[in-house]
Enzyme design. Structure first.
Site, PDB file in Angstrom:
ATOM      1  N   CYS A 140       0.915  -1.301   0.015  1.00  0.00           N
ATOM      2  CA  CYS A 140      -0.100   0.242  -0.099  1.00  0.00           C
ATOM      3  C   CYS A 140       0.914   1.308   0.235  1.00  0.00           C
ATOM      4  O   CYS A 140       0.143   2.346  -0.176  1.00  0.00           O
ATOM      5  CB  CYS A 140      -0.855  -0.101   1.309  1.00  0.00           C
ATOM      6  SG  CYS A 140      -2.059  -1.502   1.258  1.00  0.00           S
ATOM      7  N   HIS A 273      -3.101   7.124   2.213  1.00  0.00           N
ATOM      8  CA  HIS A 273      -3.605   5.854   1.590  1.00  0.00           C
ATOM      9  C   HIS A 273      -4.904   5.404   2.106  1.00  0.00           C
ATOM     10  O   HIS A 273      -5.360   5.928   3.370  1.00  0.00           O
ATOM     11  CB  HIS A 273      -2.767   4.669   2.143  1.00  0.00           C
ATOM     12  CG  HIS A 273      -3.059   3.401   2.076  1.00  0.00           C
ATOM     13  ND1 HIS A 273      -3.477   2.846   0.827  1.00  0.00           N
ATOM     14  CD2 HIS A 273      -3.378   2.254   2.954  1.00  0.00           C
ATOM     15  CE1 HIS A 273      -4.209   1.535   1.169  1.00  0.00           C
ATOM     16  NE2 HIS A 273      -3.774   1.168   2.173  1.00  0.00           N
ATOM     17  N   ASN A 303     -10.263  -0.202   0.089  1.00  0.00           N
ATOM     18  CA  ASN A 303      -8.922  -0.397  -0.055  1.00  0.00           C
ATOM     19  C   ASN A 303      -8.214  -0.915  -1.311  1.00  0.00           C
ATOM     20  O   ASN A 303      -8.524  -2.105  -1.528  1.00  0.00           O
ATOM     21  CB  ASN A 303      -8.182  -0.890   1.173  1.00  0.00           C
ATOM     22  CG  ASN A 303      -6.879  -1.086   1.254  1.00  0.00           C
ATOM     23  OD1 ASN A 303      -5.964  -0.752   0.489  1.00  0.00           O
ATOM     24  ND2 ASN A 303      -6.094  -1.241   2.531  1.00  0.00           N
TER      25      ASN A 303
END
Length: 346
Positions: A140, A273, A303
């Site tokens: 990520c 993020h 996500n």
């Protein structure tokens, strides 16, 4: 943001070369994004999981994560195809063509093949026949790592214009019987074009990793002698990840701003993020940054790992919230454990 390629926003700067012999910097001149066609709301997901005896609810998901929907790859979607779509939109936004790109850096943890790299596959599809192409694997944090690499290569004179892509199909490494993880993730891609310039755009990047924390977020399987070995699905200690992410992101923001001689008040936008709305809120609180200066798209995209930051960036540009002259910070945090940032003047 639509799942179809939308009209590209105007470039931040003309895609012109820097003054010969002058200082070299990189500036962001275009953005793009791509999502799969399949939109899956929490209610859709709840109904699907119920057929397998897994209980959850829209309220449970929203309360704990802020996620309301995600976009999931169909049979014909790949990390490469999503990356190509996002890259084309970014190139259109920047007003550049295949002959103008001499570097492609793709951040992904879900490559379509062991090799060649996803960046090389994207390069071929785009008709780019010059320059380098490689993948970055920092989960990520991957997009922030990729931006730092591209910026450094442009500054060094190795490249003139770089495509930086974050692309993922995380739905294919999820255990859809594990409620604690399968509700959290989505698929997608985002991309930017960085161009050499004689004025700074990417001001500071900071990269960090701590392999001692690798066990709290991982997909530990591998292919060996033609067979999958180990555990092929994502595993996560949610509480440990949450606590570490909030601590590290706040510290990272301060470190990055201090390196540039700036303060939190100088920051126009934080583009973090997109993992969990509670992480975004807690990070902003620790920094003393108003939540209305944090770009949040986790409710719409879930996500998407390395794709989450460029997807959020592209949506904010499309909505007119990000404008030339503003100071923004990109942040990633993820498996490894990794965390990274880029401070950018638009």
């Amino acid at each position: 943001m639509s799942n179809t390629d939308s009209a590209a926003p105007a470039p931040f700067l003309p895609a012109s070369a820097p003054v010969p012999g002058g200082a070299r910097f990189s500036r962001l001149i275009g953005v793009g994004a791509a999502l799969p066609a399949r939109r899956v709301t929490n209610d859709d997901l709840v109904a699907d999981l119920a057929t397998r005896g897994i209980e959850t609810s829209d309220e449970w998901i929203v309360t704990r994560t802020g996620i309301r929907q995600r976009w999931l790859a169909g049979p014909d979607d790949t990390t490469t195809s999503l990356g190509v779509r996002a890259a084309r939109e970014a190139m259109k936004s920047a007003g550049v063509g295949p002959d103008d790109i001499d570097l492609i850096v793709c951040a992904t943890s879900t490559a379509d093949q062991i090799f060649p790299s996803t960046a090389c596959l994207i390069q071929s599809e785009l008709g780019v026949h010059q320059g380098g192409a490689f993948d970055v694997q920092a989960v990520c944090s991957g997009f922030a790592y990729a931006v730092a690499n591209a910026d450094a290569l442009i500054r060094a004179g190795v490249a003139q214009r770089a495509l930086v892509i974050g692309a993922e199909v995380f739905s294919r490494i999820l255990d859809w019987n594990d409620r604690s993880t399968c509700v959290l993730f989505g698929d997608g891609a985002g991309a930017i074009v960085l161009s050499a310039a004689d004025t700074p755009g990417v001001l500071v990047s900071r990269l960090h990793a701590d392999g001692r924390q690798s066990g709290i977020l991982s997909t530990p399987g591998s292919v060996r002698c033609g067979a999958v070995t180990g555990h092929p699905f994502l595993r996560m200690d949610g509480q440990a990840v949450f606590k570490l992410a909030v601590k590290l992101l706040a510290e990272l923001a301060q470190e990055t701003l201090e390196a540039a001689g700036l303060k939190v008040d100088d920051l126009d936008w934080l583009v973090p993020h997109q993992a969990n709305v509670r992480i975004l809120s807690a990070t902003a609180s620790r920094l003393g940054l108003p939540l209305d200066r944090v770009i949040s798209t986790v409710g719409e995209h879930a996500n998407t790992s390395a794709a989450s930051v460029p997807l959020a960036l592209a949506q904010a540009v499309q909505e007119g919230r990000l404008r030339p002259g503003q100071l923004i910070m990109l942040q990633g945090v993820g498996g490894g454990f990794t965390w990274a940032s880029n401070l950018i003047r638009l």
